[in-house]
Motif scaffolding. Structure first.
Motif, mmCIF file in Angstrom:
data_model
loop_
_atom_site.group_PDB
_atom_site.id
_atom_site.type_symbol
_atom_site.label_atom_id
_atom_site.label_comp_id
_atom_site.label_asym_id
_atom_site.label_seq_id
_atom_site.Cartn_x
_atom_site.Cartn_y
_atom_site.Cartn_z
ATOM 1 N N VAL A 159 0.550 -41.701 121.538
ATOM 2 C CA VAL A 159 1.545 -41.184 120.601
ATOM 3 C C VAL A 159 1.223 -41.730 119.213
ATOM 4 N N ASP A 160 1.104 -40.837 118.271
ATOM 5 C CA ASP A 160 0.816 -41.221 116.893
ATOM 6 C C ASP A 160 2.140 -41.303 116.135
ATOM 7 N N THR A 161 2.517 -42.501 115.732
ATOM 8 C CA THR A 161 3.810 -42.688 115.050
ATOM 9 C C THR A 161 3.725 -42.465 113.548
ATOM 10 N N THR A 162 2.554 -42.184 113.018
ATOM 11 C CA THR A 162 2.446 -41.993 111.571
ATOM 12 C C THR A 162 3.258 -40.796 111.107
ATOM 13 N N ALA A 163 3.401 -39.787 111.957
ATOM 14 C CA ALA A 163 4.207 -38.619 111.572
ATOM 15 C C ALA A 163 5.664 -39.019 111.373
ATOM 16 N N PHE A 164 6.170 -39.882 112.247
ATOM 17 C CA PHE A 164 7.548 -40.353 112.109
ATOM 18 C C PHE A 164 7.707 -41.230 110.868
ATOM 19 N N GLU A 165 6.716 -42.090 110.633
ATOM 20 C CA GLU A 165 6.764 -42.960 109.456
ATOM 21 C C GLU A 165 6.721 -42.139 108.171
ATOM 22 N N ASP A 166 5.842 -41.141 108.142
ATOM 23 C CA ASP A 166 5.748 -40.276 106.963
ATOM 24 C C ASP A 166 7.042 -39.502 106.740
ATOM 25 N N ALA A 167 7.644 -39.023 107.829
ATOM 26 C CA ALA A 167 8.905 -38.287 107.704
ATOM 27 C C ALA A 167 9.992 -39.195 107.127
ATOM 28 N N PHE A 168 10.039 -40.438 107.564
ATOM 29 C CA PHE A 168 11.034 -41.377 107.039
ATOM 30 C C PHE A 168 10.794 -41.645 105.558
ATOM 31 N N LYS A 169 9.541 -41.868 105.192
ATOM 32 C CA LYS A 169 9.214 -42.124 103.781
ATOM 33 C C LYS A 169 9.567 -40.920 102.915
ATOM 34 N N ASN A 170 9.257 -39.725 103.406
ATOM 35 C CA ASN A 170 9.565 -38.513 102.642
ATOM 36 C C ASN A 170 11.071 -38.319 102.515
ATOM 37 N N SER A 171 11.790 -38.619 103.569
ATOM 38 C CA SER A 171 13.253 -38.504 103.529
ATOM 39 C C SER A 171 13.838 -39.484 102.521
ATOM 40 N N ALA A 172 13.329 -40.698 102.516
ATOM 41 C CA ALA A 172 13.813 -41.704 101.560
ATOM 42 C C ALA A 172 13.498 -41.285 100.121
ATOM 43 N N ALA A 173 12.312 -40.734 99.906
ATOM 44 C CA ALA A 173 11.934 -40.278 98.559
ATOM 45 C C ALA A 173 12.819 -39.121 98.110
ATOM 46 N N LEU A 174 13.104 -38.189 99.027
ATOM 47 C CA LEU A 174 13.978 -37.066 98.693
ATOM 48 C C LEU A 174 15.379 -37.562 98.356
ATOM 49 N N ASN A 175 15.892 -38.487 99.156
ATOM 50 C CA ASN A 175 17.223 -39.046 98.882
ATOM 51 C C ASN A 175 17.265 -39.746 97.533
ATOM 52 N N LEU A 192 14.220 -29.420 94.338
ATOM 53 C CA LEU A 192 13.873 -30.552 95.195
ATOM 54 C C LEU A 192 13.843 -30.149 96.670
ATOM 55 N N LEU A 193 14.838 -29.396 97.097
ATOM 56 C CA LEU A 193 14.896 -28.987 98.506
ATOM 57 C C LEU A 193 13.781 -28.013 98.862
ATOM 58 N N MET A 194 13.465 -27.122 97.953
ATOM 59 C CA MET A 194 12.361 -26.183 98.195
ATOM 60 C C MET A 194 11.039 -26.947 98.308
ATOM 61 N N SER A 195 10.834 -27.890 97.420
ATOM 62 C CA SER A 195 9.619 -28.704 97.440
ATOM 63 C C SER A 195 9.547 -29.522 98.729
ATOM 64 N N ALA A 196 10.670 -30.122 99.107
ATOM 65 C CA ALA A 196 10.699 -30.925 100.334
ATOM 66 C C ALA A 196 10.446 -30.053 101.559
ATOM 67 N N GLY A 197 11.006 -28.865 101.573
ATOM 68 C CA GLY A 197 10.786 -27.944 102.689
ATOM 69 C C GLY A 197 9.332 -27.540 102.815
ATOM 70 N N LYS A 198 8.709 -27.282 101.682
ATOM 71 C CA LYS A 198 7.295 -26.907 101.689
ATOM 72 C C LYS A 198 6.437 -28.062 102.202
ATOM 73 N N GLU A 199 6.727 -29.281 101.706
ATOM 74 C CA GLU A 199 5.974 -30.447 102.159
ATOM 75 C C GLU A 199 6.185 -30.697 103.651
ATOM 76 N N ALA A 200 7.422 -30.556 104.104
ATOM 77 C CA ALA A 200 7.726 -30.785 105.522
ATOM 78 C C ALA A 200 6.993 -29.783 106.398
ATOM 79 N N THR A 201 6.940 -28.538 105.960
ATOM 80 C CA THR A 201 6.232 -27.512 106.726
ATOM 81 C C THR A 201 4.747 -27.834 106.807
ATOM 82 N N GLU A 202 4.173 -28.229 105.673
ATOM 83 C CA GLU A 202 2.747 -28.562 105.662
ATOM 84 C C GLU A 202 2.459 -29.765 106.554
ATOM 85 N N GLU A 203 3.325 -30.788 106.477
ATOM 86 C CA GLU A 203 3.124 -31.985 107.299
ATOM 87 C C GLU A 203 3.317 -31.685 108.777
#
Length: 148
Positions: A21-37, A115-126
């Motif tokens: 299991v690669d946890t980097t995806a979860f770590e990246d999602a948390f970092k991106n969520s914190a940056a968006l917030n 911001l939400l559009m940008s975050a959605g695009k990044e989330a889709t790509e990730e």
């Protein structure tokens, strides 16, 4: 019976070990969520600051005009005129300030959508990259397991 349980446990360890299991995806999602917030908070605080400035200016203007209106007058008709002038000025100022509040709200809405559009695009790509990587990892692990 205890031996069978140990064999099953060993088998599960081997199977789960073959599919890491690669946890980097979860770590990246948390970092991106914190940056968006952080960005959304900055937008909200900026709007609160601007709204506070508008309210403060409006209050100061109102108080200064009240001071002018409350001064002693020579004629009774002057009091009526002062009250009419104050009411007219307040109506004008209210319209201006409501337009300023509307501009603040419009700016917040636009920045939030961006911001939400940008975050959605990044989330889709990730997510796409994570699924592709996971698929490759599972395929490699399956090939490795079947080649034994």
């Amino acid at each position: 019976m205890a031996k069978a349980a140990q064999d099953i446990t060993a088998m599960f360890k081997d199977v789960l070990g073959a599919f890491p299991v690669d946890t980097t995806a979860f770590e990246d999602a948390f970092k991106n969520s914190a940056a968006l917030n952080e960005k959304l908070t900055a937008v909200a605080l900026g709007a609160a600051e601007k709204s506070s400035e508008i309210s403060t200016k409006w209050t100061k203007d109102t108080l200064s005009k009240l001071g002018d209106m409350s001064k002693a007058k020579e004629e009774p008709a002057d009091y009526a005129k002062a009250m009419t002038d104050f009411a007219s000025a307040q109506a004008e100022v209210a319209a201006e300030n409501m337009a300023a509040f509307a501009e603040v709200a419009k700016k917040v809405q636009m920045e939030t959508v961006e911001l939400l559009m940008s975050a959605g695009k990044e989330a889709t790509e990730e997510a796409t990259a994570a699924v592709k990587k996971a698929t490759n990892d599972v395929t490699a692990a399956a090939k490795k397991a079947t080649s034994k």
